[in-house]
Design a protein around this motif. Structure first.
Motif, PDB file in Angstrom:
ATOM      1  N   UNK A  97      -8.990  13.328  13.884  1.00 17.04           N
ATOM      2  CA  UNK A  97      -9.238  14.754  13.658  1.00 17.04           C
ATOM      3  C   UNK A  97     -10.728  15.099  13.604  1.00 17.04           C
ATOM      4  N   UNK A  98     -11.525  14.246  12.991  1.00 17.10           N
ATOM      5  CA  UNK A  98     -12.921  14.583  12.700  1.00 17.10           C
ATOM      6  C   UNK A  98     -13.944  14.041  13.692  1.00 17.10           C
ATOM      7  N   UNK A  99     -13.512  13.208  14.637  1.00 18.63           N
ATOM      8  CA  UNK A  99     -14.468  12.567  15.536  1.00 18.63           C
ATOM      9  C   UNK A  99     -14.246  12.934  16.997  1.00 18.63           C
ATOM     10  N   UNK A 102      -6.246  14.748   2.415  1.00 19.28           N
ATOM     11  CA  UNK A 102      -5.677  13.435   2.728  1.00 19.28           C
ATOM     12  C   UNK A 102      -6.266  12.349   1.849  1.00 19.28           C
ATOM     13  N   UNK A 103      -7.592  12.317   1.748  1.00 13.02           N
ATOM     14  CA  UNK A 103      -8.250  11.309   0.902  1.00 13.02           C
ATOM     15  C   UNK A 103      -7.900  11.505  -0.567  1.00 13.02           C
ATOM     16  N   UNK A 104      -7.825  12.749  -0.986  1.00 15.01           N
ATOM     17  CA  UNK A 104      -7.460  13.042  -2.372  1.00 15.01           C
ATOM     18  C   UNK A 104      -6.045  12.546  -2.683  1.00 15.01           C
ATOM     19  N   UNK A 133       0.888  -1.154   0.000  1.00 11.97           N
ATOM     20  CA  UNK A 133       0.000   0.000   0.000  1.00 11.97           C
ATOM     21  C   UNK A 133       0.927   1.205   0.000  1.00 11.97           C
ATOM     22  N   UNK A 134       0.514   2.315  -0.581  1.00  8.77           N
ATOM     23  CA  UNK A 134       1.388   3.491  -0.631  1.00  8.77           C
ATOM     24  C   UNK A 134       1.797   3.954   0.773  1.00  8.77           C
ATOM     25  N   UNK A 138      -2.114   4.385   5.838  1.00 10.17           N
ATOM     26  CA  UNK A 138      -2.816   4.074   7.076  1.00 10.17           C
ATOM     27  C   UNK A 138      -2.727   5.225   8.071  1.00 10.17           C
ATOM     28  N   UNK A 139      -1.569   5.852   8.142  1.00 12.55           N
ATOM     29  CA  UNK A 139      -1.407   6.974   9.067  1.00 12.55           C
ATOM     30  C   UNK A 139      -2.377   8.103   8.736  1.00 12.55           C
ATOM     31  N   UNK A 140      -2.495   8.445   7.472  1.00 14.83           N
ATOM     32  CA  UNK A 140      -3.409   9.520   7.060  1.00 14.83           C
ATOM     33  C   UNK A 140      -4.850   9.177   7.435  1.00 14.83           C
ATOM     34  N   UNK A 141      -5.259   7.944   7.180  1.00 18.62           N
ATOM     35  CA  UNK A 141      -6.640   7.553   7.479  1.00 18.62           C
ATOM     36  C   UNK A 141      -6.926   7.567   8.982  1.00 18.62           C
ATOM     37  N   UNK A 142      -5.975   7.102   9.780  1.00 21.86           N
ATOM     38  CA  UNK A 142      -6.171   7.106  11.226  1.00 21.86           C
ATOM     39  C   UNK A 142      -6.140   8.528  11.783  1.00 21.86           C
TER      40      UNK A 142
END
Length: 106
Positions: free
Chosen positions: A25-27, A65-67, A11-12, A16-20
């Motif tokens: 950040x958002x919750x 991040x998702x982009x 995986x790039x 995983x770090x960005x997703x976690x």
């Protein structure tokens, strides 16, 4: 993750770090409302899932991040990630890139 194929896959970097980090950040996270994150393989996808407890005013965010993750998968592997959400959960499905099937030079 018990699937041994994952040891021979890519995986790039920092995905995983960005997703976690995005989940944190958002919750809202507290003792009474813990953030629950699940990482598992289903089919040929690595699932990263968290419950939704959005912070007030966090809105949609910039989605940079998702982009970036989408772009990396497209550039490196010509694959698409899958993003789904509902009132209770947010899920990102990352295609698993198996070393013995695909390579960076194809």
């Amino acid at each position: 993750i018990e699937d041994e194929r994952v040891l021979e896959s890519y995986i790039p970097p920092l995905t995983l770090q960005i997703l976690l980090e995005n989940a944190i950040k958002h919750n809202i996270i507290s003792k009474t409302n813990p953030l629950i994150t699940k990482i598992f393989i289903e089919g040929d996808f690595l699932h990263i899932e968290n419950n939704l407890q959005l912070k007030k005013g966090s809105g949609e965010g910039t989605k940079i991040g998702l982009s970036n993750i989408k772009s990396r998968y497209k550039i490196l592997f010509d694959k698409e990630i899958i993003i789904t959400s509902d009132d209770h959960s947010f899920v990102v499905k990352l295609p698993i890139i198996y070393k013995y099937v695909e390579s960076f030079t194809d």
